[in-house]
Design an enzyme around this catalytic site. Structure first.
Site, short mmCIF file in Angstrom:
data_model
loop_
_atom_site.label_atom_id
_atom_site.label_comp_id
_atom_site.label_asym_id
_atom_site.label_seq_id
_atom_site.Cartn_x
_atom_site.Cartn_y
_atom_site.Cartn_z
N ASP A 92 -1.88 1.08 7.52
CA ASP A 92 -1.26 0.89 6.20
C ASP A 92 -0.84 -0.57 6.00
O ASP A 92 -0.95 -1.11 4.90
CB ASP A 92 -0.09 1.84 6.02
CG ASP A 92 -0.54 3.30 6.05
OD1 ASP A 92 -1.31 3.68 5.16
OD2 ASP A 92 -0.14 4.03 6.96
N ASP B 171 0.89 -1.16 0.00
CA ASP B 171 0.00 0.00 0.00
C ASP B 171 0.93 1.22 0.00
O ASP B 171 1.37 1.67 1.05
CB ASP B 171 -0.90 0.00 1.23
CG ASP B 171 -1.80 1.22 1.30
OD1 ASP B 171 -2.20 1.73 0.23
OD2 ASP B 171 -2.09 1.67 2.42
N GLU C 142 -1.39 -1.63 -4.68
CA GLU C 142 -2.61 -0.85 -4.89
C GLU C 142 -2.33 0.23 -5.92
O GLU C 142 -1.28 0.88 -5.90
CB GLU C 142 -3.06 -0.22 -3.57
CG GLU C 142 -4.38 0.51 -3.71
CD GLU C 142 -4.91 1.04 -2.39
OE1 GLU C 142 -5.38 2.19 -2.38
OE2 GLU C 142 -4.84 0.30 -1.38
#
Length: 162
Positions: free
Chosen positions: A139, A7, A67
């Site tokens: 996160d 991420d 992502e």
């Protein structure tokens, strides 16, 4: 198969690693790479690259997922996110890993069942999917969700609409 999910963020990049054996998923590790906001952009990117490379070397994943970038209201923030994401992609590619990319909405849908899920819903589902998991932070949780989504979608990704 060992899968690392990322991420990306310049401030705090989350990473999560799961092992997939058949349809069974197990938690391997998760964490966050935080950079010093007072450091220069190049120094922060070097820190991100070095720490991600260490994680990759330590856990030896065989597959990876990241992502995709979303557009912030602030163009400067979007640019910084893009630069951090580029470092993430580079670290994975340098290690010889195949890299898949997923939109946030698709990740949420794969984990919770709806593309509009909140962070708390994702974290709750992670605790169901990975019993006993200790999340290093929000996160890291998002990165584990990326890894799990990839584990579940990698063979069927073409049937999903972003």
């Amino acid at each position: 198969m060992i899968i690392i999910g990322l991420d990306p963020s310049l401030t705090c990049t989350g990473w999560g690693i799961v092992a997939k054996s058949g349809s069974r998923l197990t938690h391997v590790a998760n964490g966050q790479v935080k950079t010093d906001a007072k450091a220069s952009l190049p120094e922060r990117l070097v820190t991100l690259d070095r720490e991600l490379s260490d994680v990759i070397a330590r856990y030896q994943p065989s597959d990876s997922a990241v992502e995709e970038v979303f557009v912030n209201k602030n163009p400067q923030s979007t640019l910084k996110l893009g630069q951090a994401r580029g470092v993430c992609l580079l670290a994975l590619a340098r290690a010889g890993l195949p890299v898949s990319e997923y939109a946030a909405r698709l990740i949420k849908k794969a984990i919770v069942g709806t593309g509009t899920a909140e962070k708390a819903q994702i974290q709750a589902m992670l605790r169901v999917l990975l019993p006993g998991v200790q999340l290093a932070g929000a996160d890291a949780a998002d990165a584990l969700a990326v890894a799990i989504a990839h584990a579940n979608l990698s063979g069927t990704r073409s049937i999903f609409i972003r």
